[in-house]
Motif scaffolding. Structure first.
Motif, PDB file in Angstrom:
ATOM      1  N   SER A  25      31.860  44.330  21.338  1.00 49.77           N
ATOM      2  CA  SER A  25      30.637  44.324  22.144  1.00 49.77           C
ATOM      3  C   SER A  25      30.953  44.243  23.628  1.00 49.77           C
ATOM      4  O   SER A  25      30.056  44.284  24.463  1.00 49.77           O
ATOM      5  CB  SER A  25      29.742  43.140  21.748  1.00 49.77           C
ATOM      6  OG  SER A  25      30.321  41.905  22.131  1.00 49.77           O
ATOM      7  N   MET A  26      32.251  44.095  23.962  1.00 52.68           N
ATOM      8  CA  MET A  26      32.660  44.035  25.365  1.00 52.68           C
ATOM      9  C   MET A  26      33.212  45.384  25.819  1.00 52.68           C
ATOM     10  O   MET A  26      34.200  45.462  26.540  1.00 52.68           O
ATOM     11  CB  MET A  26      33.736  42.960  25.566  1.00 52.68           C
ATOM     12  CG  MET A  26      33.317  41.565  25.173  1.00 52.68           C
ATOM     13  SD  MET A  26      34.664  40.393  25.432  1.00 52.68           S
ATOM     14  CE  MET A  26      33.934  38.894  24.791  1.00 52.68           C
ATOM     15  N   GLY A  27      32.616  46.458  25.374  1.00 54.53           N
ATOM     16  CA  GLY A  27      33.134  47.781  25.689  1.00 54.53           C
ATOM     17  C   GLY A  27      32.840  48.207  27.119  1.00 54.53           C
ATOM     18  O   GLY A  27      32.208  47.494  27.899  1.00 54.53           O
ATOM     19  N   TRP A  28      33.331  49.394  27.439  1.00 55.94           N
ATOM     20  CA  TRP A  28      33.098  49.951  28.765  1.00 55.94           C
ATOM     21  C   TRP A  28      31.626  50.320  28.922  1.00 55.94           C
ATOM     22  O   TRP A  28      30.999  50.829  27.998  1.00 55.94           O
ATOM     23  CB  TRP A  28      33.949  51.205  28.969  1.00 55.94           C
ATOM     24  CG  TRP A  28      35.409  51.024  28.731  1.00 55.94           C
ATOM     25  CD1 TRP A  28      36.114  51.444  27.644  1.00 55.94           C
ATOM     26  CD2 TRP A  28      36.355  50.379  29.592  1.00 55.94           C
ATOM     27  NE1 TRP A  28      37.438  51.106  27.765  1.00 55.94           N
ATOM     28  CE2 TRP A  28      37.615  50.451  28.956  1.00 55.94           C
ATOM     29  CE3 TRP A  28      36.262  49.757  30.837  1.00 55.94           C
ATOM     30  CZ2 TRP A  28      38.767  49.927  29.520  1.00 55.94           C
ATOM     31  CZ3 TRP A  28      37.411  49.230  31.401  1.00 55.94           C
ATOM     32  CH2 TRP A  28      38.641  49.318  30.751  1.00 55.94           C
ATOM     33  N   SER A  29      31.094  50.107  30.083  1.00 51.39           N
ATOM     34  CA  SER A  29      29.715  50.505  30.348  1.00 51.39           C
ATOM     35  C   SER A  29      29.653  52.015  30.539  1.00 51.39           C
ATOM     36  O   SER A  29      30.657  52.648  30.901  1.00 51.39           O
ATOM     37  CB  SER A  29      29.192  49.807  31.608  1.00 51.39           C
ATOM     38  OG  SER A  29      29.869  50.292  32.757  1.00 51.39           O
ATOM     39  N   PRO A  30      28.497  52.634  30.295  1.00 50.63           N
ATOM     40  CA  PRO A  30      28.370  54.086  30.516  1.00 50.63           C
ATOM     41  C   PRO A  30      28.740  54.496  31.937  1.00 50.63           C
ATOM     42  O   PRO A  30      29.331  55.558  32.153  1.00 50.63           O
ATOM     43  CB  PRO A  30      26.892  54.348  30.226  1.00 50.63           C
ATOM     44  CG  PRO A  30      26.485  53.252  29.288  1.00 50.63           C
ATOM     45  CD  PRO A  30      27.274  52.052  29.715  1.00 50.63           C
ATOM     46  N   LEU A  52      40.627  54.166  28.164  1.00 50.39           N
ATOM     47  CA  LEU A  52      39.286  54.022  27.599  1.00 50.39           C
ATOM     48  C   LEU A  52      39.343  53.755  26.101  1.00 50.39           C
ATOM     49  O   LEU A  52      38.595  52.925  25.571  1.00 50.39           O
ATOM     50  CB  LEU A  52      38.459  55.279  27.878  1.00 50.39           C
ATOM     51  CG  LEU A  52      38.097  55.550  29.346  1.00 50.39           C
ATOM     52  CD1 LEU A  52      37.357  56.877  29.468  1.00 50.39           C
ATOM     53  CD2 LEU A  52      37.251  54.420  29.924  1.00 50.39           C
ATOM     54  N   GLU A  53      40.235  54.454  25.406  1.00 47.25           N
ATOM     55  CA  GLU A  53      40.345  54.282  23.962  1.00 47.25           C
ATOM     56  C   GLU A  53      40.930  52.922  23.589  1.00 47.25           C
ATOM     57  O   GLU A  53      40.599  52.358  22.546  1.00 47.25           O
ATOM     58  CB  GLU A  53      41.218  55.396  23.364  1.00 47.25           C
ATOM     59  CG  GLU A  53      40.520  56.734  23.270  1.00 47.25           C
ATOM     60  CD  GLU A  53      39.311  56.687  22.357  1.00 47.25           C
ATOM     61  OE1 GLU A  53      39.461  56.280  21.190  1.00 47.25           O
ATOM     62  OE2 GLU A  53      38.210  57.035  22.817  1.00 47.25           O
ATOM     63  N   ALA A  54      41.799  52.384  24.433  1.00 44.12           N
ATOM     64  CA  ALA A  54      42.389  51.072  24.150  1.00 44.12           C
ATOM     65  C   ALA A  54      41.337  49.977  24.151  1.00 44.12           C
ATOM     66  O   ALA A  54      41.472  48.967  23.459  1.00 44.12           O
ATOM     67  CB  ALA A  54      43.479  50.757  25.174  1.00 44.12           C
ATOM     68  N   GLY A  55      40.281  50.180  24.915  1.00 42.19           N
ATOM     69  CA  GLY A  55      39.197  49.206  24.948  1.00 42.19           C
ATOM     70  C   GLY A  55      39.300  48.263  26.130  1.00 42.19           C
ATOM     71  O   GLY A  55      40.396  47.915  26.586  1.00 42.19           O
ATOM     72  N   LYS A  56      38.158  47.851  26.610  1.00 43.35           N
ATOM     73  CA  LYS A  56      38.108  46.978  27.780  1.00 43.35           C
ATOM     74  C   LYS A  56      38.777  45.639  27.508  1.00 43.35           C
ATOM     75  O   LYS A  56      39.475  45.087  28.362  1.00 43.35           O
ATOM     76  CB  LYS A  56      36.649  46.766  28.186  1.00 43.35           C
ATOM     77  CG  LYS A  56      36.467  45.943  29.445  1.00 43.35           C
ATOM     78  CD  LYS A  56      34.997  45.821  29.803  1.00 43.35           C
ATOM     79  CE  LYS A  56      34.801  44.995  31.065  1.00 43.35           C
ATOM     80  NZ  LYS A  56      33.363  44.866  31.411  1.00 43.35           N
ATOM     81  N   TYR A  57      38.570  45.098  26.290  1.00 41.86           N
ATOM     82  CA  TYR A  57      39.140  43.784  25.979  1.00 41.86           C
ATOM     83  C   TYR A  57      40.667  43.830  25.987  1.00 41.86           C
ATOM     84  O   TYR A  57      41.321  42.876  26.397  1.00 41.86           O
ATOM     85  CB  TYR A  57      38.638  43.304  24.622  1.00 41.86           C
ATOM     86  CG  TYR A  57      39.185  41.951  24.233  1.00 41.86           C
ATOM     87  CD1 TYR A  57      38.601  40.785  24.712  1.00 41.86           C
ATOM     88  CD2 TYR A  57      40.294  41.839  23.403  1.00 41.86           C
ATOM     89  CE1 TYR A  57      39.107  39.540  24.374  1.00 41.86           C
ATOM     90  CE2 TYR A  57      40.807  40.602  23.057  1.00 41.86           C
ATOM     91  CZ  TYR A  57      40.212  39.458  23.543  1.00 41.86           C
ATOM     92  OH  TYR A  57      40.726  38.230  23.205  1.00 41.86           O
ATOM     93  N   SER A  58      41.250  44.950  25.526  1.00 40.51           N
ATOM     94  CA  SER A  58      42.709  45.071  25.484  1.00 40.51           C
ATOM     95  C   SER A  58      43.303  45.204  26.883  1.00 40.51           C
ATOM     96  O   SER A  58      44.389  44.685  27.153  1.00 40.51           O
ATOM     97  CB  SER A  58      43.113  46.286  24.641  1.00 40.51           C
ATOM     98  OG  SER A  58      42.654  46.154  23.315  1.00 40.51           O
ATOM     99  N   ILE A  59      42.598  45.888  27.765  1.00 44.91           N
ATOM    100  CA  ILE A  59      43.114  46.126  29.111  1.00 44.91           C
ATOM    101  C   ILE A  59      42.813  44.950  30.039  1.00 44.91           C
ATOM    102  O   ILE A  59      43.663  44.515  30.815  1.00 44.91           O
ATOM    103  CB  ILE A  59      42.511  47.419  29.699  1.00 44.91           C
ATOM    104  CG1 ILE A  59      42.785  48.609  28.764  1.00 44.91           C
ATOM    105  CG2 ILE A  59      43.083  47.694  31.084  1.00 44.91           C
ATOM    106  CD1 ILE A  59      44.247  48.905  28.552  1.00 44.91           C
ATOM    107  N   PHE A  60      41.596  44.436  29.951  1.00 49.03           N
ATOM    108  CA  PHE A  60      41.174  43.327  30.810  1.00 49.03           C
ATOM    109  C   PHE A  60      40.606  42.190  29.959  1.00 49.03           C
ATOM    110  O   PHE A  60      39.389  41.958  29.955  1.00 49.03           O
ATOM    111  CB  PHE A  60      40.121  43.794  31.819  1.00 49.03           C
ATOM    112  CG  PHE A  60      40.557  44.944  32.680  1.00 49.03           C
ATOM    113  CD1 PHE A  60      41.546  44.778  33.629  1.00 49.03           C
ATOM    114  CD2 PHE A  60      39.980  46.196  32.528  1.00 49.03           C
ATOM    115  CE1 PHE A  60      41.953  45.835  34.426  1.00 49.03           C
ATOM    116  CE2 PHE A  60      40.374  47.262  33.317  1.00 49.03           C
ATOM    117  CZ  PHE A  60      41.371  47.084  34.272  1.00 49.03           C
TER     118      PHE A  60
END
Length: 259
Positions: free
Chosen positions: A79-84, A136-144
């Protein structure tokens, strides 16, 4: 008297779940005077020291003099994904360098001597977009990944473990009565908090893990859609135990620690 939709339909399940949830909240409101009301679903497990950690986080919230509605102890990281907006910006940034390189390098003598235009034409349009795509595919949580502690989050799903503030829950209940019949109750909580300008918070890492797989509302959920927390699984058991001892002594004194 409330009439539900036909038995077995999606709407009926959503309405029944919402009514059950608000009924449980009202029962807690009408019994006792505790400043906080915690509601847990029955398919969760707790981390060591979750009580002491929750008390610490609530203390931090009160110190900020926050006008808040709830604090979620469980949050699925998806649910912590990238915003549009972020996705659009990243897409633009992946295309812009290729266009700039193709336009500027052939026209600027210094760049033309330092960089082979043919290499740029092949490398930039491939490497830059692929790099952005991988991020983007790695996901926001994985990167930040979020730092431990409290984070304000007005959106987000799931009601597996929520602590409500009694002070503002009295404002929320009338709104929930009006909204739980036409939407899932996690969305009703979100919408009511938003309409009342109440802040919503999450604990990081999650102090609760969701074990359930099947959903009454969504019985066809696949394993890829399972709702669970990565941060809960990533916690170090020894570190959590040491934190628990420190917090228990800090909150309850030495008498709170068992020998």
């Amino acid at each position: 008297m409330i009439l539900l939709q036909a038995n077995g339909t999606y709407d009926a399940k959503v309405q029944k779940a919402g009514l059950d949830y608000t009924t449980a909240i009202k029962a807690c409101m009408n019994n006792g005077d505790a400043p906080y009301i915690a509601v847990f679903e029955d398919d969760v497990i707790f981390s060591n020291g979750w009580v002491a950690r929750t008390v610490e986080l609530l203390s931090d919230l009160e110190a900020q003099n926050e006008h808040w509605s709830d604090m979620r102890l469980f949050t699925p990281e998806r649910s912590m994904g990238w915003s549009p907006t972020t996705v659009k910006l990243a897409t633009f940034l992946s295309i812009a360098p290729a266009i700039l390189a193709a336009v500027l390098i052939p026209r600027i003598r210094i760049l033309r001597k330092a960089i082979d235009p043919r290499t740029v034409r092949w490398v930039v349009p491939i490497v830059v977009p692929l790099t952005v795509w991988f991020i983007l595919e790695a996901g926001k949580y994985s990167i930040f990944p979020p730092s431990p502690g409290l984070h304000q989050q007005r959106w987000g799903c799931c009601t597996q473990a929520i602590v409500f503030s009694r002070k503002t829950l009295s404002e929320m209940v009338p709104c929930l009565d009006l909204t739980v019949l036409d939407r899932p109750y996690d969305l009703a909580i979100r919408d009511c908090a938003f309409s009342l300008n109440l802040h919503r918070w999450i604990a990081q890492p999650s102090l609760v893990q969701h074990l359930g797989f099947k959903s009454l509302i969504n019985p066809n959920r696949s394993s890829a859609d399972a709702v669970w927390s990565v941060s809960f699984e990533d916690m170090d058991g020894h570190a959590v135990l040491q934190q628990q001892k420190r917090l228990v002594q800090q909150i309850y004194g030495s008498s709170g620690i068992l020998s």
